[in-house]
Design an enzyme around this catalytic site. Structure first.
Site, PDB file in Angstrom:
ATOM      1  N   GLY A  46      50.006  29.452  41.979  1.00 30.85           N
ATOM      2  CA  GLY A  46      50.839  30.366  42.753  1.00 30.85           C
ATOM      3  C   GLY A  46      50.956  30.069  44.237  1.00 30.85           C
ATOM      4  O   GLY A  46      51.929  30.463  44.876  1.00 30.85           O
ATOM      5  N   GLU A 102      45.693  31.812  48.966  1.00 28.38           N
ATOM      6  CA  GLU A 102      46.029  32.519  47.721  1.00 28.38           C
ATOM      7  C   GLU A 102      47.420  33.128  47.836  1.00 28.38           C
ATOM      8  O   GLU A 102      47.890  33.442  48.935  1.00 28.38           O
ATOM      9  CB  GLU A 102      44.953  33.594  47.468  1.00 28.38           C
ATOM     10  CG  GLU A 102      45.155  34.469  46.260  1.00 28.38           C
ATOM     11  CD  GLU A 102      45.123  33.738  44.918  1.00 28.38           C
ATOM     12  OE1 GLU A 102      45.954  32.820  44.724  1.00 28.38           O
ATOM     13  OE2 GLU A 102      44.313  34.111  44.055  1.00 28.38           O
ATOM     14  N   ASP A 103      48.065  33.310  46.698  1.00 26.66           N
ATOM     15  CA  ASP A 103      49.405  33.901  46.707  1.00 26.66           C
ATOM     16  C   ASP A 103      49.372  35.412  46.873  1.00 26.66           C
ATOM     17  O   ASP A 103      50.114  35.979  47.659  1.00 26.66           O
ATOM     18  CB  ASP A 103      50.194  33.502  45.445  1.00 26.66           C
ATOM     19  CG  ASP A 103      49.434  33.766  44.147  1.00 26.66           C
ATOM     20  OD1 ASP A 103      48.279  34.246  44.184  1.00 26.66           O
ATOM     21  OD2 ASP A 103      50.012  33.491  43.078  1.00 26.66           O
ATOM     22  N   ASP A 106      45.340  41.304  43.998  1.00 24.16           N
ATOM     23  CA  ASP A 106      45.661  42.472  43.191  1.00 24.16           C
ATOM     24  C   ASP A 106      44.369  43.271  42.995  1.00 24.16           C
ATOM     25  O   ASP A 106      43.990  44.042  43.878  1.00 24.16           O
ATOM     26  CB  ASP A 106      46.258  41.935  41.870  1.00 24.16           C
ATOM     27  CG  ASP A 106      46.827  43.007  40.985  1.00 24.16           C
ATOM     28  OD1 ASP A 106      47.843  43.600  41.371  1.00 24.16           O
ATOM     29  OD2 ASP A 106      46.272  43.252  39.906  1.00 24.16           O
ATOM     30  N   PHE A 155      55.295  44.502  40.612  1.00 21.51           N
ATOM     31  CA  PHE A 155      55.063  43.152  40.120  1.00 21.51           C
ATOM     32  C   PHE A 155      56.125  42.256  40.740  1.00 21.51           C
ATOM     33  O   PHE A 155      57.320  42.504  40.601  1.00 21.51           O
ATOM     34  CB  PHE A 155      55.135  43.092  38.591  1.00 21.51           C
ATOM     35  CG  PHE A 155      54.678  41.766  38.077  1.00 21.51           C
ATOM     36  CD1 PHE A 155      53.330  41.515  37.883  1.00 21.51           C
ATOM     37  CD2 PHE A 155      55.587  40.747  37.854  1.00 21.51           C
ATOM     38  CE1 PHE A 155      52.899  40.274  37.453  1.00 21.51           C
ATOM     39  CE2 PHE A 155      55.167  39.497  37.429  1.00 21.51           C
ATOM     40  CZ  PHE A 155      53.821  39.269  37.229  1.00 21.51           C
ATOM     41  N   ARG A 168      58.867  30.756  39.496  1.00 18.43           N
ATOM     42  CA  ARG A 168      58.086  30.223  40.620  1.00 18.43           C
ATOM     43  C   ARG A 168      58.970  29.528  41.653  1.00 18.43           C
ATOM     44  O   ARG A 168      58.612  29.440  42.822  1.00 18.43           O
ATOM     45  CB  ARG A 168      57.057  29.197  40.114  1.00 18.43           C
ATOM     46  CG  ARG A 168      55.924  29.763  39.296  1.00 18.43           C
ATOM     47  CD  ARG A 168      54.832  28.704  39.129  1.00 18.43           C
ATOM     48  NE  ARG A 168      53.890  29.012  38.063  1.00 18.43           N
ATOM     49  CZ  ARG A 168      52.807  29.780  38.196  1.00 18.43           C
ATOM     50  NH1 ARG A 168      52.539  30.346  39.352  1.00 18.43           N
ATOM     51  NH2 ARG A 168      52.001  29.989  37.183  1.00 18.43           N
TER      52      ARG A 168
END
Ligand code: IMP
Ligand code: MG
Length: 182
Positions: A46, A102-103, A106, A155, A168
């Site tokens: 990601g 990091e993308d 959560d 999301f 992506r």
């Protein structure tokens, strides 16, 4: 060819805003890591677009490396629940000041376990930059050092982030139509 933009009609963060975010983060990181041995540790898959944009805007030298990991199990948070598919290739990573790229955060499980795992391997300098943060979703406490943008509990896909490996390649962050019901 299927036009994926038809399936992601709500844009949450435009390319222009992503550009501004990576510019700001690169300036902060360049200031904080001047004179250090910065190693950007991208978490596959990601983070690839975010990493590529961030690294080219740094004004200090940096190495890059990658890991592919996932957290599993919902019980106690220990590095025992971290599945490592691809490990750091850099020899003696403890010589580096590692910045995990990091993308999105959560539940917080992945990064909480990964930072603990790296510290247990003797790497003292471990910090985190995330493009997106969903603080309302946290299940374990984890606070990133640098955040691109906090977002509500949607999301999201695009700019590296996927749904079932799709989307992506979109150049913006969007909410797929199936998830845009709130
Ligand atoms: P955490 O361990 O729950 O913090 O999981 C973070 C990981 O879940 C991220 O690295 C993503 O791979 C994935 N993830 C969480 N939220 C989203 C989202 O909104 N879109 C795409 N992937 C997500
Ligand atoms: Mg991920």
């Amino acid at each position: 060819m299927i036009d994926q933009t038809n399936e992601v009609s709500h844009i949450l963060i435009s390319s222009e805003e992503l550009d501004a975010i990576t510019t700001r983060l690169a300036a902060e990181i360049s200031r904080d890591y001047r004179g250090k041995n910065l190693l950007l540790l991208g978490i596959l898959k990601g983070s690839v677009l975010f990493m590529a944009d961030l690294m080219r805007k740094l004004t200090i030298p940096a190495e890059i490396d990658f890991m592919k990991v996932s957290s599993y199990g919902s019980g106690t948070v220990s590095s025992g629940n971290l599945k490592i598919y691809l490990d750091i290739l850099r020899k003696n990573p403890e010589e580096c000041d590692i910045l995990i790229v990091e993308d999105i955060i959560d539940s917080g499980r992945t990064l909480s376990m990964l930072t603990r795992h790296l510290r247990e391997r003797g790497i003292e300098s471990v910090r985190t930059v995330t493009l997106l943060d969903k603080p309302s979703r946290r299940e374990v406490s984890f606070t990133p050092d640098y955040v691109g943008r906090e977002i509500p509990d949607y999301f999201v896909v695009g700019y590296g982030l996927d749904y079932d490996e799709k989307y992506r390649t979109l150049p913006y962050i969007g909410i797929p139509d199936f998830a845009f019901r709130k």
